[in-house]
Design an enzyme around this catalytic site. Sequence first.
Site, PDB file in Angstrom:
ATOM      1  N   CYS A   2      -9.288 -10.049   3.671  1.00 56.97           N
ATOM      2  CA  CYS A   2      -9.241 -11.509   3.587  1.00 56.97           C
ATOM      3  C   CYS A   2     -10.666 -12.027   3.758  1.00 56.97           C
ATOM      4  O   CYS A   2     -11.479 -11.437   4.460  1.00 56.97           O
ATOM      5  CB  CYS A   2      -8.366 -12.166   4.639  1.00 56.97           C
ATOM      6  SG  CYS A   2      -6.650 -11.691   4.560  1.00 56.97           S
ATOM      7  N   ARG A  28     -12.820  -9.177  -0.916  1.00 56.86           N
ATOM      8  CA  ARG A  28     -12.115  -8.905   0.343  1.00 56.86           C
ATOM      9  C   ARG A  28     -10.604  -9.024   0.203  1.00 56.86           C
ATOM     10  O   ARG A  28      -9.855  -8.775   1.157  1.00 56.86           O
ATOM     11  CB  ARG A  28     -12.603  -9.857   1.430  1.00 56.86           C
ATOM     12  CG  ARG A  28     -14.095  -9.788   1.684  1.00 56.86           C
ATOM     13  CD  ARG A  28     -14.481 -10.732   2.785  1.00 56.86           C
ATOM     14  NE  ARG A  28     -13.943 -10.312   4.053  1.00 56.86           N
ATOM     15  CZ  ARG A  28     -14.521  -9.464   4.886  1.00 56.86           C
ATOM     16  NH1 ARG A  28     -15.692  -8.971   4.590  1.00 56.86           N
ATOM     17  NH2 ARG A  28     -13.955  -9.130   6.016  1.00 56.86           N
ATOM     18  N   TRP A  73      -5.714 -10.921   1.473  1.00 58.41           N
ATOM     19  CA  TRP A  73      -5.180  -9.579   1.228  1.00 58.41           C
ATOM     20  C   TRP A  73      -4.003  -9.468   2.195  1.00 58.41           C
ATOM     21  O   TRP A  73      -4.199  -9.401   3.410  1.00 58.41           O
ATOM     22  CB  TRP A  73      -6.235  -8.501   1.516  1.00 58.41           C
ATOM     23  CG  TRP A  73      -5.761  -7.128   1.130  1.00 58.41           C
ATOM     24  CD1 TRP A  73      -5.834  -6.546  -0.101  1.00 58.41           C
ATOM     25  CD2 TRP A  73      -5.142  -6.163   1.988  1.00 58.41           C
ATOM     26  NE1 TRP A  73      -5.305  -5.292  -0.059  1.00 58.41           N
ATOM     27  CE2 TRP A  73      -4.867  -5.025   1.210  1.00 58.41           C
ATOM     28  CE3 TRP A  73      -4.779  -6.148   3.338  1.00 58.41           C
ATOM     29  CZ2 TRP A  73      -4.257  -3.893   1.722  1.00 58.41           C
ATOM     30  CZ3 TRP A  73      -4.169  -5.022   3.858  1.00 58.41           C
ATOM     31  CH2 TRP A  73      -3.919  -3.901   3.046  1.00 58.41           C
ATOM     32  N   ASN A  97      -8.745 -14.213   9.197  1.00 60.13           N
ATOM     33  CA  ASN A  97      -8.900 -12.839   8.707  1.00 60.13           C
ATOM     34  C   ASN A  97      -8.644 -11.926   9.886  1.00 60.13           C
ATOM     35  O   ASN A  97      -9.302 -12.045  10.917  1.00 60.13           O
ATOM     36  CB  ASN A  97     -10.327 -12.646   8.167  1.00 60.13           C
ATOM     37  CG  ASN A  97     -10.661 -11.191   7.924  1.00 60.13           C
ATOM     38  OD1 ASN A  97      -9.787 -10.402   7.602  1.00 60.13           O
ATOM     39  ND2 ASN A  97     -11.925 -10.838   8.087  1.00 60.13           N
ATOM     40  N   GLY A  98      -7.666 -11.019   9.748  1.00 59.12           N
ATOM     41  CA  GLY A  98      -7.359 -10.092  10.845  1.00 59.12           C
ATOM     42  C   GLY A  98      -5.857  -9.967  11.018  1.00 59.12           C
ATOM     43  O   GLY A  98      -5.079 -10.379  10.155  1.00 59.12           O
ATOM     44  N   GLU A 474     -13.007  13.065  -4.368  1.00 59.44           N
ATOM     45  CA  GLU A 474     -13.585  11.778  -4.746  1.00 59.44           C
ATOM     46  C   GLU A 474     -13.203  11.424  -6.190  1.00 59.44           C
ATOM     47  O   GLU A 474     -12.823  10.283  -6.479  1.00 59.44           O
ATOM     48  CB  GLU A 474     -15.114  11.816  -4.576  1.00 59.44           C
ATOM     49  CG  GLU A 474     -15.832  10.566  -5.010  1.00 59.44           C
ATOM     50  CD  GLU A 474     -15.395   9.288  -4.294  1.00 59.44           C
ATOM     51  OE1 GLU A 474     -14.647   9.364  -3.303  1.00 59.44           O
ATOM     52  OE2 GLU A 474     -15.788   8.203  -4.756  1.00 59.44           O
ATOM     53  N   LYS A 478     -11.043   8.126  -7.164  1.00 58.42           N
ATOM     54  CA  LYS A 478     -11.610   7.143  -8.085  1.00 58.42           C
ATOM     55  C   LYS A 478     -10.623   6.876  -9.211  1.00 58.42           C
ATOM     56  O   LYS A 478     -10.369   5.735  -9.559  1.00 58.42           O
ATOM     57  CB  LYS A 478     -12.930   7.702  -8.644  1.00 58.42           C
ATOM     58  CG  LYS A 478     -13.954   6.702  -9.013  1.00 58.42           C
ATOM     59  CD  LYS A 478     -14.871   6.320  -7.877  1.00 58.42           C
ATOM     60  CE  LYS A 478     -14.175   5.782  -6.685  1.00 58.42           C
ATOM     61  NZ  LYS A 478     -14.935   5.715  -5.493  1.00 58.42           N
ATOM     62  N   GLU A 481      -7.399   5.067  -7.987  1.00 61.85           N
ATOM     63  CA  GLU A 481      -7.739   3.732  -7.486  1.00 61.85           C
ATOM     64  C   GLU A 481      -7.840   2.701  -8.617  1.00 61.85           C
ATOM     65  O   GLU A 481      -7.337   1.593  -8.493  1.00 61.85           O
ATOM     66  CB  GLU A 481      -9.092   3.856  -6.768  1.00 61.85           C
ATOM     67  CG  GLU A 481      -9.567   2.638  -6.041  1.00 61.85           C
ATOM     68  CD  GLU A 481     -10.880   2.913  -5.295  1.00 61.85           C
ATOM     69  OE1 GLU A 481     -11.583   3.894  -5.628  1.00 61.85           O
ATOM     70  OE2 GLU A 481     -11.194   2.145  -4.384  1.00 61.85           O
ATOM     71  N   HIS A 497       0.070  27.949  -4.742  1.00 59.67           N
ATOM     72  CA  HIS A 497       0.975  28.032  -3.595  1.00 59.67           C
ATOM     73  C   HIS A 497       2.005  26.909  -3.604  1.00 59.67           C
ATOM     74  O   HIS A 497       2.507  26.506  -2.552  1.00 59.67           O
ATOM     75  CB  HIS A 497       0.170  28.039  -2.291  1.00 59.67           C
ATOM     76  CG  HIS A 497      -0.688  29.271  -2.173  1.00 59.67           C
ATOM     77  ND1 HIS A 497      -0.179  30.502  -1.826  1.00 59.67           N
ATOM     78  CD2 HIS A 497      -2.003  29.470  -2.422  1.00 59.67           C
ATOM     79  CE1 HIS A 497      -1.148  31.404  -1.839  1.00 59.67           C
ATOM     80  NE2 HIS A 497      -2.279  30.801  -2.209  1.00 59.67           N
ATOM     81  N   LYS A 593     -12.168  -4.652  -0.923  1.00 60.06           N
ATOM     82  CA  LYS A 593     -13.401  -3.892  -0.746  1.00 60.06           C
ATOM     83  C   LYS A 593     -13.649  -3.545   0.719  1.00 60.06           C
ATOM     84  O   LYS A 593     -14.107  -2.459   1.044  1.00 60.06           O
ATOM     85  CB  LYS A 593     -14.577  -4.727  -1.285  1.00 60.06           C
ATOM     86  CG  LYS A 593     -15.927  -4.067  -1.190  1.00 60.06           C
ATOM     87  CD  LYS A 593     -16.124  -3.102  -2.311  1.00 60.06           C
ATOM     88  CE  LYS A 593     -17.439  -2.362  -2.250  1.00 60.06           C
ATOM     89  NZ  LYS A 593     -17.356  -1.073  -2.951  1.00 60.06           N
TER      90      LYS A 593
HETATM   91  O1  M6R Z   1     -16.831   0.178   3.703  1.00 63.57           O
HETATM   92  P1  M6R Z   1     -16.412   1.610   3.893  1.00 63.57           P
HETATM   93  O2  M6R Z   1     -17.343   2.578   3.278  1.00 63.57           O
HETATM   94  O3  M6R Z   1     -16.155   1.917   5.349  1.00 63.57           O
HETATM   95  O4  M6R Z   1     -15.008   1.722   3.150  1.00 63.57           O
HETATM   96  C1  M6R Z   1     -14.261   2.890   3.255  1.00 63.57           C
HETATM   97  C2  M6R Z   1     -13.204   2.953   2.170  1.00 63.57           C
HETATM   98  O5  M6R Z   1     -12.333   1.865   2.272  1.00 63.57           O
HETATM   99  C3  M6R Z   1     -13.819   2.979   0.754  1.00 63.57           C
HETATM  100  O6  M6R Z   1     -14.704   4.039   0.612  1.00 63.57           O
HETATM  101  C4  M6R Z   1     -12.706   3.079  -0.294  1.00 63.57           C
HETATM  102  O7  M6R Z   1     -12.054   4.300  -0.199  1.00 63.57           O
HETATM  103  C5  M6R Z   1     -13.305   2.870  -1.674  1.00 63.57           C
HETATM  104  N1  M6R Z   1     -12.770   1.688  -2.253  1.00 63.57           N
HETATM  105  C6  M6R Z   1     -13.035   3.954  -2.630  1.00 63.57           C
HETATM  106  O8  M6R Z   1     -13.643   3.700  -3.858  1.00 63.57           O
END
Ligand code: M6R
Length: 598
Positions: A2, A28, A73, A97-98, A474, A478, A481, A497, A593
Site C-alpha cells: 500500500c 506498492r 494492496w 499502510n500496514g 530465479e 521470474k 511472476e 525422484h 514491489k
Molecule cells: O525489496 P526486497 O528485495 O526485500 O524484496 C524481496 C522480494 O519481495 C522480491 O525480490 C520479489 O521476490 C521480486 N518481486 C521478485 O522479482
Amino acid sequence: MCGIVGYNGKGNNTLRILIDGLKALEYRGYDSAGVAYKNNEINIVKSVGKINELEQKIDFDIDTCMGIGHTRWATHGEVNLTNSHPHHVGDVTIVHNGIIENFNEIKKELMNNGYKFNTTTDTEIACGLIDYYYKECNDIKEALVKFMDKVKGSYALGVMTKDSDTIYSVRKDSPLIIAKGENGNFIASDTIAVSKYADSVMYLEENIIAEITNDSITLFDKDLKEVESNFKLIDKSVDNTDKCGYDHYMLKEIHEQPKVFRDTVSPYLENGIDSLIDTMPDFTKYNRIDIVACGSAYHTGLVGKSLIEEFADVPVNVEVASEYRYKKNFYDDKTLVIVVSQSGETADTLAALRKAKDDNIDTLAIVNVEGSTMAREADVLLKIKAGREIAVATTKAYSAQVAMLSLIALNLANAKGNIDKEEIKEILKDIKELPVKIENTILNSDYTNIAEAIYKNDNIFFIGRGIDYALSMEGSLKLKEISYINSQAYAAGELKHGTISLIEEGTPVIGILTEEDLILKTISNIEEVKSRGAVTIGVTNSDINSKFDYKIEVPKVHKLLQPLLTVVPLQLISYEVAKLRECSIDQPKNLAKSVTVE
Ligand code: M6R
C-alpha cells in the site's frame, strides 16, 4: 505494501499532487485507490483498479489545499470499493499502510461502545479507534498516543479530522517520509511520491507524531513534547521514472544492468584488490554467515552461498526471512547475519535483522534504497547502486545484489589466501569486461523464438546443479511472476525422484549449464526429459553439443561473475513470454514491489 501520500499546502493543485503521488507509489499495490480532500468538509473519491481509474473520477478544478491518498494492496477484506481507502469513521478520516493485528478484539470493544462498521478491513477499525479516543480526550495528538499504545501490528497513517486543517502521521514498522516544498508539506510512503513538488525530506521515526499544517511541520514524542526534525535535500537524480523509449520498465531495467554492475562494483575496486580490502569490513572474524532475504533476494543469497563456500571456505546458511525470524537460530558471536533487500523495507527481512541485532549478532545489509529502514538499522551497509527499480519483477537489483555477494566472496577468499595473484588478475579483467558482455548477452540472442515455442504451455521446468540450481530458482520465479505460467525449479538430479512424472510431450524444460564440473551430469538429466518428450532449452557457457531444441550460449567468465551473465537470458525469456501472453508485465496481478507486511 500500500502507498500513502498526503499534502497540506497553499496551492490549489492538491488533487493533482495526490494523484501524481499515487501514480509514483503504484508499485506498492494497485488493487484500488482513493483520496480524501478538504473543502469545508471532507470529501472522499475512490475507485477499484489502478490510479488511472481514480484519476478519471476526479474533478481537478475543485479548490482544496489539503488531502490524503492511498493505493491499496489488499490484506484484510476483498478488493472492492467499500474496502478501499481512505476510511472514515465519526470525525476521523485515515489512509493506512500496514496490518492492525488485534483489530478483531478492538472491533468488539468499539462495537460495544456503539460503533458500526461497513467494511471488512482492519483500517476502518483503526479509524474507529482513533475517533473513539479523539472524542474521549478531545485532542487528536493524545488520541494518537493512545492509539499507538493500544494497537499491535504495523502502520503508517495519514490522519485528517473534521475540525482541523492539519494532517497527522504516525508509523510503526511501515515506512513513512515527511517532506517540505515551496508550496506546502507532504507525507508519503516513499520520497518518489513527492519529489516532483518537495525539496527536502526526513524519515519519520517510530513513536513520533508529525503535525503537518500548510506552513509548518512539528514533531512530538509520546509525552507530546516537541522534538527536533532533521530534513535533508532530496536527491532528485535517483527518481527518474522515464521509460526512455522501452515498452516496459522491466525491459529498461534489464538493459541498465551493465551500468548498474559498473556503478555497484567500481567504488570497491578503484585500486584493484587493495581497495576492496580497505572498503569492505573484515569478514575473516566470522566462521559462519547467515544470509536472510525474501523472493529474488533470497535467490541471490543462494548464489552467494555457492560462491562464498567455494572460494572462501566459510559455511553459509541461507534462509527465507519469514521462516528465520520465528525459528531457533544457531548463531553466535562468530556469525555474521547478512540481510539482502532491494527496498530495505521488506517486513520479514527487517524482522530477521532486528532479531539478530536483539541477540547481539553482527549484521550487514545489502540494500538498494538509500535511507531505508534496513540501511539505517544494520551495523554495516553495503549499498548496491541499481538506481530506482520500478518493475515489480526485479532484474537489475537482483544482479547488483549478486555482484555485491561476489565481491564479498572475493574479498574473503583473498583475505584467507585462497586465491593466488594470477586468478585475482583474471577476475579483475573479467570484472572490467563484464558490462560489455552483459550488454552483448542482452542484445545478441533471439529470445523471442524461444518465447514463441513455450508461451502456450501450462507447466515449465527449470533445472540446474550447484549455482545453476540457484539461478534456475530465479528464472522460474521470474517466469511465473510475470507470465502466470506454473513453473518449477528443480535440482537437475532430483527430477527423477518424482517430478519427472509431469514431463510429457512438449513440456518445456530449461536447463542451466555453466558449472564446468557438473555440465555433463546435467546433460544426462536433459537427455532423460528429452526422451520423455520435453522441449529442451539450454542456457550454457559451454560449446558442448547436446540435443537441445534451443540453445543460448552466454560468454564464459570466472565463476564469481558467471551468474551475472547467465541470469540475463532467463530474464529476457520471461519478459518475452509475458509479452506474448499479454500480461501486465510491470505490475503483475496480486503483487506489489515492496512487501511491508509479513
Ligand atoms: O525489496 P526486497 O528485495 O526485500 O524484496 C524481496 C522480494 O519481495 C522480491 O525480490 C520479489 O521476490 C521480486 N518481486 C521478485 O522479482
